[in-house]
Design a protein around this motif. Structure first.
Motif, PDB file in Angstrom:
ATOM      1  N   VAL A 112      -2.430  18.863  12.934  1.00  0.00           N
ATOM      2  CA  VAL A 112      -3.290  17.868  13.592  1.00  0.00           C
ATOM      3  C   VAL A 112      -3.175  16.523  12.864  1.00  0.00           C
ATOM      4  CG1 VAL A 112      -5.656  17.279  14.225  1.00  0.00           C
ATOM      5  CG2 VAL A 112      -4.847  19.628  14.480  1.00  0.00           C
ATOM      6  N   GLY A 113      -3.154  16.573  11.542  1.00  0.00           N
ATOM      7  CA  GLY A 113      -3.000  15.340  10.762  1.00  0.00           C
ATOM      8  C   GLY A 113      -1.636  14.704  10.987  1.00  0.00           C
ATOM      9  N   VAL A 114      -0.604  15.545  11.078  1.00  0.00           N
ATOM     10  CA  VAL A 114       0.743  15.021  11.340  1.00  0.00           C
ATOM     11  C   VAL A 114       0.765  14.338  12.696  1.00  0.00           C
ATOM     12  CG1 VAL A 114       3.156  15.656  11.767  1.00  0.00           C
ATOM     13  CG2 VAL A 114       1.915  16.683   9.853  1.00  0.00           C
ATOM     14  N   ARG A 115       0.175  14.968  13.694  1.00  0.00           N
ATOM     15  CA  ARG A 115       0.146  14.374  15.042  1.00  0.00           C
ATOM     16  C   ARG A 115      -0.560  13.013  15.013  1.00  0.00           C
ATOM     17  NH1 ARG A 115      -2.028  17.893  19.770  1.00  0.00           N
ATOM     18  NH2 ARG A 115       0.026  18.764  19.490  1.00  0.00           N
ATOM     19  N   ALA A 116      -1.663  12.924  14.279  1.00  0.00           N
ATOM     20  CA  ALA A 116      -2.400  11.654  14.188  1.00  0.00           C
ATOM     21  C   ALA A 116      -1.531  10.571  13.541  1.00  0.00           C
ATOM     22  CB  ALA A 116      -3.690  11.844  13.394  1.00  0.00           C
ATOM     23  N   ASP A 140       2.038  23.242   2.899  1.00  0.00           N
ATOM     24  CA  ASP A 140       0.660  22.859   3.166  1.00  0.00           C
ATOM     25  C   ASP A 140       0.701  21.712   4.174  1.00  0.00           C
ATOM     26  OD1 ASP A 140      -2.048  22.622   3.140  1.00  0.00           O
ATOM     27  OD2 ASP A 140      -2.139  21.571   1.235  1.00  0.00           O
ATOM     28  N   ILE A 141       0.931  22.051   5.437  1.00  0.00           N
ATOM     29  CA  ILE A 141       1.055  21.043   6.486  1.00  0.00           C
ATOM     30  C   ILE A 141      -0.125  21.188   7.433  1.00  0.00           C
ATOM     31  CG2 ILE A 141       2.444  20.252   8.443  1.00  0.00           C
ATOM     32  CD1 ILE A 141       4.909  21.252   6.967  1.00  0.00           C
ATOM     33  N   ASP A 142      -0.736  20.068   7.746  1.00  0.00           N
ATOM     34  CA  ASP A 142      -1.824  20.029   8.712  1.00  0.00           C
ATOM     35  C   ASP A 142      -1.264  19.451  10.011  1.00  0.00           C
ATOM     36  OD1 ASP A 142      -4.198  19.738  10.120  1.00  0.00           O
ATOM     37  OD2 ASP A 142      -4.812  17.951   9.011  1.00  0.00           O
ATOM     38  N   SER A 165       6.633  21.109  14.556  1.00  0.00           N
ATOM     39  CA  SER A 165       6.658  22.119  15.611  1.00  0.00           C
ATOM     40  C   SER A 165       7.324  23.398  15.109  1.00  0.00           C
ATOM     41  CB  SER A 165       7.412  21.577  16.829  1.00  0.00           C
ATOM     42  OG  SER A 165       7.511  22.557  17.821  1.00  0.00           O
ATOM     43  N   ALA A 166       8.423  23.264  14.382  1.00  0.00           N
ATOM     44  CA  ALA A 166       9.110  24.435  13.819  1.00  0.00           C
ATOM     45  C   ALA A 166       8.209  25.146  12.813  1.00  0.00           C
ATOM     46  CB  ALA A 166      10.424  24.015  13.170  1.00  0.00           C
ATOM     47  N   TYR A 167       7.478  24.370  12.026  1.00  0.00           N
ATOM     48  CA  TYR A 167       6.547  24.945  11.043  1.00  0.00           C
ATOM     49  C   TYR A 167       5.472  25.768  11.759  1.00  0.00           C
ATOM     50  CZ  TYR A 167       2.620  25.045   7.765  1.00  0.00           C
ATOM     51  OH  TYR A 167       1.568  25.443   6.980  1.00  0.00           O
ATOM     52  N   VAL A 168       4.882  25.186  12.805  1.00  0.00           N
ATOM     53  CA  VAL A 168       3.830  25.880  13.554  1.00  0.00           C
ATOM     54  C   VAL A 168       4.415  27.137  14.201  1.00  0.00           C
ATOM     55  CG1 VAL A 168       2.308  25.721  15.574  1.00  0.00           C
ATOM     56  CG2 VAL A 168       2.396  23.852  13.923  1.00  0.00           C
TER      57      VAL A 168
END
Length: 142
Positions: A9-13, A5-7, A106-109
């Motif tokens: 956009v939130g990680v980037r922020a 459950d990774i967001d 990035s790998a997740y996406v």
């Protein structure tokens, strides 16, 4: 099976905020070093009468100042030396952590996109439907 459950956009922020905080840490460390060097040079020596203004006596190790340092300046120099090592370690660890989190996200996406591509490919495959009574060469019946 458990899911992620990774967001992204939130990680980037969060990574952006961490990077900014790292920049603030660097500024604070630079300021601290300047302040400690200033304090060390203002601390004076153990020479009676205040400021030392004569030449150094005896040989001076290459790279060492020709101006004598007192015990306060020596203690501050030792403190600064230890802090520099720890601050350098913190900076490297923070940079590696941020980079690792960015690469993992990035790998997740990429993995998510790959799974979606595979699901679409599977959905577009031609489906063989066996109609009862068909396909046995007799046109019906058993």
């Amino acid at each position: 099976m458990t899911g992620w459950d990774i967001d992204p956009v939130g990680v980037r922020a969060m990574l952006t905020m961490t990077g900014e905080a790292g920049g603030d840490l660097e500024k604070a460390a630079t300021s601290m070093m300047k302040d400690l060097m200033s304090a060390a040079s203002s601390a004076g020596t153990a020479v009676p009468g205040g400021q030392f203004n004569g030449p150094m006596v005896g040989p001076v190790t290459q790279g060492q100042s020709r101006v004598p340092t007192g015990p306060v300046a020596a203690a501050l120099a030792q403190y600064l030396s230890e802090r520099q090592k720890k601050l350098a370690f913190m900076a490297k660890r923070t940079a590696n952590s941020v980079r690792g989190a960015a690469e993992a996200t990035s790998a997740y996406v990429h993995g998510d996109l790959h799974m979606a591509e595979e699901a679409q490919r599977a959905a577009l495959k031609t489906v063989k439907v066996e109609v009862p009574g068909q396909g046995q060469g007799q046109g019906g019946g058993k």
